[in-house]
Scaffold this motif. Structure first.
Motif, PDB file in Angstrom:
ATOM      1  N   SER A 149       0.820  -1.201   0.000  1.00 28.62           N
ATOM      2  CA  SER A 149       0.000   0.000   0.000  1.00 28.62           C
ATOM      3  C   SER A 149       0.855   1.252   0.000  1.00 28.62           C
ATOM      4  O   SER A 149       2.058   1.214   0.287  1.00 28.62           O
ATOM      5  N   ARG A 150       0.215   2.351  -0.303  1.00 30.31           N
ATOM      6  CA  ARG A 150       0.933   3.640  -0.297  1.00 30.31           C
ATOM      7  C   ARG A 150       1.447   3.980   1.095  1.00 30.31           C
ATOM      8  O   ARG A 150       2.555   4.497   1.251  1.00 30.31           O
ATOM      9  N   SER A 151       0.641   3.685   2.117  1.00 35.21           N
ATOM     10  CA  SER A 151       1.068   4.009   3.480  1.00 35.21           C
ATOM     11  C   SER A 151       2.286   3.181   3.896  1.00 35.21           C
ATOM     12  O   SER A 151       3.201   3.691   4.540  1.00 35.21           O
ATOM     13  N   THR A 152       2.318   1.900   3.502  1.00 32.36           N
ATOM     14  CA  THR A 152       3.474   1.062   3.833  1.00 32.36           C
ATOM     15  C   THR A 152       4.724   1.547   3.112  1.00 32.36           C
ATOM     16  O   THR A 152       5.811   1.622   3.701  1.00 32.36           O
ATOM     17  N   ALA A 153       4.594   1.870   1.828  1.00 35.71           N
ATOM     18  CA  ALA A 153       5.741   2.384   1.077  1.00 35.71           C
ATOM     19  C   ALA A 153       6.252   3.690   1.671  1.00 35.71           C
ATOM     20  O   ALA A 153       7.460   3.920   1.761  1.00 35.71           O
ATOM     21  N   GLN A 154       5.347   4.544   2.087  1.00 37.88           N
ATOM     22  CA  GLN A 154       5.766   5.824   2.663  1.00 37.88           C
ATOM     23  C   GLN A 154       6.489   5.616   3.988  1.00 37.88           C
ATOM     24  O   GLN A 154       7.480   6.293   4.277  1.00 37.88           O
ATOM     25  N   ARG A 155       6.018   4.666   4.820  1.00 34.52           N
ATOM     26  CA  ARG A 155       6.708   4.409   6.090  1.00 34.52           C
ATOM     27  C   ARG A 155       8.115   3.872   5.864  1.00 34.52           C
ATOM     28  O   ARG A 155       9.046   4.220   6.596  1.00 34.52           O
ATOM     29  N   ILE A 156       8.281   3.039   4.845  1.00 30.58           N
ATOM     30  CA  ILE A 156       9.615   2.508   4.556  1.00 30.58           C
ATOM     31  C   ILE A 156      10.547   3.605   4.072  1.00 30.58           C
ATOM     32  O   ILE A 156      11.701   3.703   4.498  1.00 30.58           O
ATOM     33  N   LEU A 157      10.054   4.447   3.186  1.00 28.68           N
ATOM     34  CA  LEU A 157      10.895   5.481   2.588  1.00 28.68           C
ATOM     35  C   LEU A 157      11.179   6.637   3.541  1.00 28.68           C
ATOM     36  O   LEU A 157      12.111   7.404   3.306  1.00 28.68           O
ATOM     37  N   THR A 158      10.384   6.791   4.580  1.00 29.78           N
ATOM     38  CA  THR A 158      10.620   7.843   5.566  1.00 29.78           C
ATOM     39  C   THR A 158      11.261   7.298   6.839  1.00 29.78           C
ATOM     40  O   THR A 158      11.207   7.948   7.884  1.00 29.78           O
ATOM     41  N   ARG A 159      11.839   6.086   6.759  1.00 29.58           N
ATOM     42  CA  ARG A 159      12.609   5.471   7.853  1.00 29.58           C
ATOM     43  C   ARG A 159      11.763   5.112   9.066  1.00 29.58           C
ATOM     44  O   ARG A 159      12.303   4.900  10.155  1.00 29.58           O
ATOM     45  N   GLN A 160      10.455   5.053   8.924  1.00 30.48           N
ATOM     46  CA  GLN A 160       9.611   4.632  10.030  1.00 30.48           C
ATOM     47  C   GLN A 160       9.552   3.114  10.147  1.00 30.48           C
ATOM     48  O   GLN A 160       9.196   2.591  11.208  1.00 30.48           O
ATOM     49  N   SER A 161       9.849   2.404   9.077  1.00 25.79           N
ATOM     50  CA  SER A 161       9.883   0.950   9.099  1.00 25.79           C
ATOM     51  C   SER A 161      10.914   0.479   8.080  1.00 25.79           C
ATOM     52  O   SER A 161      11.542   1.291   7.395  1.00 25.79           O
ATOM     53  N   PHE A 162      11.065  -0.844   7.993  1.00 20.13           N
ATOM     54  CA  PHE A 162      12.065  -1.444   7.119  1.00 20.13           C
ATOM     55  C   PHE A 162      11.394  -2.588   6.362  1.00 20.13           C
ATOM     56  O   PHE A 162      10.482  -3.228   6.901  1.00 20.13           O
ATOM     57  N   PRO A 163      11.790  -2.855   5.104  1.00 16.40           N
ATOM     58  CA  PRO A 163      11.185  -3.992   4.386  1.00 16.40           C
ATOM     59  C   PRO A 163      11.289  -5.273   5.196  1.00 16.40           C
ATOM     60  O   PRO A 163      12.369  -5.690   5.596  1.00 16.40           O
TER      61      PRO A 163
END
Length: 323
Positions: A149-163
């Protein structure tokens, strides 16, 4: 012909997005359908279909194709209009993009930690010029990569989470328009970072296990048992009462410091039941003086009664002359 509620005009009919919205409206008008009737022919709600033909936001390709197919006009024109609208949306987002970090992103073979990985992935997205919605639309072309989802991709790219997996990483790479032959370098970089994180977590695992064992021991003193892993003394912990089986949450630091106990007051009831059982074992009266045991004073005399303390009289012995 079925006539529905009058729609608002397309905001920018001369733009690529406006031409797509106008085409969808013409398809529905030719079919003589309302949004509710069109929703009955597709798996999308009338609100989603109305938004797709509104001209304010770019709908997904699946919605556009379902809209056109529900009107019985699947001639492929909507796909071409959607592609042009997506390209224009990507160019607009690239012009508005501002690099959120200084310096150059590292190559995949130079990635050392999660921060490097996040910065390199964000650089891929910036160079692609794709919005998060456009990235999500690209993934619809490769359903075997799984949802992202867009929200998951955004969290990964903003360092809030990791793949979390290689599959999620490959889905993100495809969404950023990275050629598939280059995915191997990124997967190797992900594995290196993932192994380093596992070694770091294993180094502190013994301390966590010791803290968890001590926490379990503290719970046992209050007739409780855990139903989830221990996190910290200040975090709410799901526990079960060993007496009644009721589930509730408690903080480890709150035990013994004004804690009311089980919501069913099981510890208090247990103590009271034990006390009642002990009272039943007490003698109701002194076997010698027959005074009540609950009111008779205790004594430490070894010669007197253990309950009342009175010394019993010596028993009379028969005389020799009476024989």
């Amino acid at each position: 012909m079925i006539v529905g509620r009058t729609e608002n005009p397309v905001p920018r009919p001369d733009s690529a997005l406006g031409r797509l919205a106008s085409h969808l409206r013409r398809c529905r008008a030719r079919a003589g359908l309302t949004n509710a009737a069109l929703a009955a022919r597709t798996k999308y709600s009338s609100t989603t279909l109305q938004r797709a033909a509104g001209g304010a936001v770019l709908p997904t390709l699946r919605v556009v194709l379902a809209y056109e197919g529900g009107c019985g006009m699947a001639d492929g024109e909507a796909r071409g209009l959607w592609e042009k609208a997506r390209q224009m949306a990507g160019l607009r987002d690239r012009r508005r993009a501002v690099p959120p970090h200084p310096g150059k992103a590292p190559r995949p073979d130079l990635i050392a930690d999660r921060a490097d990985m996040s910065r390199a992935l964000l650089d891929l997205r910036e160079r692609s010029g794709l919005s998060y919605r456009a990235m999500e639309d690209r993934l619809e072309e490769r359903p075997e990569l799984g949802p992202l989802s867009r929200s998951t991709a955004q969290r990964i790219l903003t360092r809030q989470s990791f793949p979390t997996s290689q599959r999620q990483l490959m889905a993100l790479l495809h969404a950023c328009a990275v050629p598939q032959p280059a995915w191997g370098d990124w997967v190797r970089a992900w594995k290196k970072v993932h192994r380093a994180q596992e070694r770091k977590e294993s180094a502190i695992a013994p301390g966590r296990k010791l803290a968890a064992r001590e926490a379990e021991a503290d719970l046992a003193r209050y007739q409780l048992e855990s139903v989830e892993p221990f996190r910290s003394p200040t975090a709410a912990w799901s526990v079960r009462c060993c007496i009644c089986g009721d589930l509730f949450r408690v903080r480890l630091n709150d035990l013994g410091a004004g804690w009311g106990g089980c919501p069913n007051r099981c510890p208090t009831a247990l103590v009271q039941s034990v006390a009642d059982a002990l009272l039943k074992l007490e003698p109701l009266s002194c076997p010698r003086c027959e005074s009540p045991a609950a009111t008779a004073p205790r004594t430490t005399s070894s010669e007197g009664c253990a309950v009342c303390g009175k010394v019993p009289l010596p028993e009379a012995t028969p005389s020799s002359g009476g024989r």
